[in-house]
Structures are given as C-alpha cells and as structure tokens.
Enzyme design. Structure first.
Site, PDB file in Angstrom:
ATOM      1  N   SER A  50     -77.920 -76.981  -7.847  1.00 49.14           N
ATOM      2  CA  SER A  50     -77.948 -77.887  -6.587  1.00 49.14           C
ATOM      3  C   SER A  50     -77.623 -79.515  -7.032  1.00 49.14           C
ATOM      4  O   SER A  50     -78.006 -79.628  -8.233  1.00 49.14           O
ATOM      5  CB  SER A  50     -78.871 -77.669  -5.892  1.00 49.14           C
ATOM      6  OG  SER A  50     -80.049 -78.261  -6.604  1.00 49.14           O
ATOM      7  N   ASP A  82     -74.214 -75.488  -5.391  1.00 50.93           N
ATOM      8  CA  ASP A  82     -74.664 -75.151  -4.185  1.00 50.93           C
ATOM      9  C   ASP A  82     -74.860 -76.438  -3.275  1.00 50.93           C
ATOM     10  O   ASP A  82     -75.506 -77.455  -3.723  1.00 50.93           O
ATOM     11  CB  ASP A  82     -76.168 -74.630  -4.548  1.00 50.93           C
ATOM     12  CG  ASP A  82     -76.759 -73.831  -3.382  1.00 50.93           C
ATOM     13  OD1 ASP A  82     -75.972 -73.493  -2.355  1.00 50.93           O
ATOM     14  OD2 ASP A  82     -78.048 -73.740  -3.299  1.00 50.93           O
ATOM     15  N   GLU A 134     -68.603 -73.920   4.679  1.00 56.70           N
ATOM     16  CA  GLU A 134     -69.735 -73.382   5.655  1.00 56.70           C
ATOM     17  C   GLU A 134     -69.469 -73.878   6.968  1.00 56.70           C
ATOM     18  O   GLU A 134     -69.058 -74.773   7.335  1.00 56.70           O
ATOM     19  CB  GLU A 134     -71.053 -74.184   5.440  1.00 56.70           C
ATOM     20  CG  GLU A 134     -72.381 -73.591   6.071  1.00 56.70           C
ATOM     21  CD  GLU A 134     -73.612 -73.886   5.596  1.00 56.70           C
ATOM     22  OE1 GLU A 134     -74.801 -73.710   6.336  1.00 56.70           O
ATOM     23  OE2 GLU A 134     -73.681 -74.338   4.430  1.00 56.70           O
ATOM     24  N   GLY A 181     -85.791 -72.535   2.515  1.00 57.03           N
ATOM     25  CA  GLY A 181     -87.441 -72.616   2.412  1.00 57.03           C
ATOM     26  C   GLY A 181     -88.244 -71.449   2.529  1.00 57.03           C
ATOM     27  O   GLY A 181     -87.667 -70.517   2.528  1.00 57.03           O
ATOM     28  N   HIS A 213     -76.874 -68.090   2.945  1.00 54.65           N
ATOM     29  CA  HIS A 213     -77.923 -68.835   2.295  1.00 54.65           C
ATOM     30  C   HIS A 213     -79.336 -68.635   2.987  1.00 54.65           C
ATOM     31  O   HIS A 213     -79.248 -68.053   4.052  1.00 54.65           O
ATOM     32  CB  HIS A 213     -77.518 -70.227   2.898  1.00 54.65           C
ATOM     33  CG  HIS A 213     -76.162 -70.806   1.764  1.00 54.65           C
ATOM     34  ND1 HIS A 213     -76.288 -71.678   0.702  1.00 54.65           N
ATOM     35  CD2 HIS A 213     -75.023 -70.438   1.963  1.00 54.65           C
ATOM     36  CE1 HIS A 213     -75.101 -72.032   0.311  1.00 54.65           C
ATOM     37  NE2 HIS A 213     -74.309 -71.017   1.036  1.00 54.65           N
ATOM     38  N   GLY A 214     -80.295 -69.226   2.197  1.00 59.34           N
ATOM     39  CA  GLY A 214     -81.605 -69.022   2.848  1.00 59.34           C
ATOM     40  C   GLY A 214     -82.029 -67.577   2.889  1.00 59.34           C
ATOM     41  O   GLY A 214     -82.934 -67.240   3.991  1.00 59.34           O
ATOM     42  N   ALA A 215     -81.769 -66.985   1.916  1.00 57.93           N
ATOM     43  CA  ALA A 215     -81.965 -65.273   2.029  1.00 57.93           C
ATOM     44  C   ALA A 215     -82.976 -64.911   1.060  1.00 57.93           C
ATOM     45  O   ALA A 215     -83.115 -63.617   0.958  1.00 57.93           O
ATOM     46  CB  ALA A 215     -80.613 -64.519   1.696  1.00 57.93           C
ATOM     47  N   SER A 216     -83.892 -65.812   0.880  1.00 60.49           N
ATOM     48  CA  SER A 216     -84.997 -65.263  -0.005  1.00 60.49           C
ATOM     49  C   SER A 216     -86.068 -64.383   0.717  1.00 60.49           C
ATOM     50  O   SER A 216     -86.196 -64.701   1.941  1.00 60.49           O
ATOM     51  CB  SER A 216     -85.927 -66.347  -0.583  1.00 60.49           C
ATOM     52  OG  SER A 216     -84.987 -66.977  -1.858  1.00 60.49           O
ATOM     53  N   ASN A 256     -77.758 -65.737  -1.527  1.00 59.16           N
ATOM     54  CA  ASN A 256     -78.489 -66.817  -2.343  1.00 59.16           C
ATOM     55  C   ASN A 256     -79.702 -66.537  -2.628  1.00 59.16           C
ATOM     56  O   ASN A 256     -80.500 -66.338  -1.377  1.00 59.16           O
ATOM     57  CB  ASN A 256     -78.140 -68.233  -1.703  1.00 59.16           C
ATOM     58  CG  ASN A 256     -76.633 -68.647  -1.891  1.00 59.16           C
ATOM     59  OD1 ASN A 256     -75.886 -67.743  -2.257  1.00 59.16           O
ATOM     60  ND2 ASN A 256     -76.429 -69.882  -1.745  1.00 59.16           N
TER      61      ASN A 256
END
Length: 311
Positions: A50, A82, A134, A181, A213-216, A256
């Site tokens: 990033s 990123d 995006e 987050g 994205h944001g896929a933790s 991600n």
C-alpha cells in the site's frame, strides 16, 4: 524466478474455481511468513504494497525483501500496488518494478473514475504491467483508505461492462458487503455478502477476474489472544471463511488479506511478552510471530482460497 503479472494466475483461478491470496506486506517477518507458507503448499501468491507501506518501509527496502523471497522460494509471485489513488503513485510503482497496480478511483464519479483508470491502464500496459480498477466503495479504515458507512456503496452491475470496456482494466474490485479493517459487521448481525451482485457482475463480465477487498475473516483466536494480553478490541467481526470460499468458486479470482496478518502478529507478540516479561530481543518475539503468520497463511491458502498445489 522473476516477478510475474497476475494474468495467468487469474486465468487458471477462474477456470478451476479458486482464488489467489493477495497479502499486504510491511516488513521482513510478514514477507517470510507468507512466502514460506506458499512454498510449503505450492501456491501462487500476490504480495501487495500500500501507499502506507511504502511510506513506512520505503520502496527500496520492500523491493529488496521481495527479491530475497523470490530467490528463497522460487515461487510465482506478483507484486501489486494496493489502493493507488493517483496516476503519479501508480506510475512510480510501474517504473519501480511492480508487475500489477490498482488505481482506486471509486471516490470519484463514474466518468472521472473511467478517465483516471484509463490513464493508468494506458501507461501500465505499455510497460507490461496489469491494472486493477474499482467500482463501488467499501466502508472501513485501512492505511490511507478511510470510508464512512454513509459514503460506502455497493457496485452497480449495470455499470461494469462500460467501465471495463472503456478503461481496459485487467481485473475489477467490487463492493458486495466486505469492508476494510477489523470491524466489518456489527455485533448481533449475521454477516452477509451480496452474492446476487457478484453473480450479476459475472454474468455481464463472463470469464473476467473479480477482486474482493476487505475480506479478512478477523480470526477470533487472534482477537482473543490480543484481548487476553492487554488489548482492547471488542466486537471485531470479519467475513466468514465459508462465504469467501463460495466467492472463490464463482468469479472472484483475488481475495485481499491484510487485517488477519496484523492481528496474528500483534496477538503473538503480546502473548509472548506477557509470558516472557524479561525478554527484550526482537528476534525472540518476532520468530513466533512469523511462525504463526505462516500457519495462518497456510490455512487461508488451503481451506479458504483453495489454491494449494497450483503454483
């Protein structure tokens, strides 16, 4: 093996129903943990940097660490920017050896997003670098990305065909309910992704790689480890791994993972220092942190993304 683009990775992933793990890196231990895990299970990977990571570690240090990983593992590795938000940042990374860049123009209106994305695509493609765009905005906070829930928006499937054809992007990040987050969903709610949007996007863009994205998953064991050792992270809830595996079986070729890396490292370090209050050598607590990152990444590659044995 030199760095590669994600083009062949995505082609194989789409055809066989798995996703490539895209892991954000900041330092040596994180890079080692990720790449050692990928080498163990023979998985292709994307290492993401990033703007915040470049500011923290510097472009030169990160490039040399990734060069070392290539030598040590002989893996197919794609190096990706990123959330690049300007042409200048994307250009700097293309010129600096990245094989993939993301231009995130989602904070603009459609026409301005198209204009900026096309500019990056034309520059990158002329130099053999692939580009991710995006459509839609994810809520949450990650490095320099900070989007309120009020300003977030789902991807509109009716826009994707025009966006891809007018910009020439190689992959498309969409918003279907993930967020940046550790606080992705509110307590008491059932986390859900808009698979109806994903299915409509893939119908309109057949055989085209989609990115999440944001896929933790904000792994509960590491949240607990942090809280049990002096941390304060109540109500940290991520995306269920079952939903991510379902997405990987559809059109999603890249998922991600950032927050889980940070939670794993922080939880391990907190726990180690509580158990060994007399220790002060960073190697003593960074070694188990690296080992747990490797363990976590193996789990993601095999059980969530399904890309083991694909390198």
């Amino acid at each position: 093996m030199p760095l590669v683009t994600s083009e062949q990775m995505f082609r194989n992933a789409y055809a066989e129903g798995y996703a490539i793990g895209a892991f954000n890196v900041n330092n040596m231990e994180i890079i080692q943990g990720i790449t050692e895990a990928a080498a163990e299970v023979k998985a292709p990977i994307i290492l993401q940097v990033s703007a915040g990571a470049r500011k923290y570690a510097s472009h030169t240090y990160l490039m040399k660490l990734i060069e070392a990983a290539l030598i040590e593992t002989d893996l197919p590795i794609c190096l990706h920017l990123d959330h690049g938000d300007t042409f200048e940042l994307c250009k700097s990374c293309v010129d600096g050896g990245f094989t993939s860049v993301m231009i995130d123009g989602s904070h603009f209106g459609f026409e301005e997003n198209v204009k900026l994305t096309k500019q990056v695509v034309e520059y990158a493609h002329a130099r053999g670098v692939v580009v991710e765009g995006e459509l839609g905005r994810l809520a949450g906070v990650e490095d320099d990305v900070n989007v309120s829930a009020e300003d977030s928006s789902y991807t509109r499937p009716e826009e994707v065909e025009a966006f891809v054809s007018r910009t020439g992007v190689d992959s498309l990040a969409i918003a279907i309910g993930t967020s940046h987050g550790a606080y992705k969903f509110k307590p008491g709610t059932k986390p859900q992704l808009r698979f109806d949007i994903l299915e409509e996007v893939s119908r309109r863009l057949p055989n085209f790689p989609i990115v999440l994205h944001g896929a933790s998953s904000v792994m509960p064991e590491y949240v607990k480890m942090i809280n049990d050792n002096g941390g304060n992270m109540p109500d940290a809830i991520g995306v269920s791994e079952e939903m991510l595996r379902q997405a990987a079986r559809l059109a999603v070729c890249k998922i991600n993972i950032d927050t889980d890396l940070r939670l794993t490292m922080t939880g391990t370090i907190r726990s180690y220092l509580n158990e060994h209050p007399d220790h002060f050598d960073p190697r003593q607590y960074l070694k188990p942190a690296r080992e747990n990152i490797k363990k976590m990444v193996v789990h993601k590659l095999v059980n969530v993304l399904g890309c083991d044995g694909k390198a």
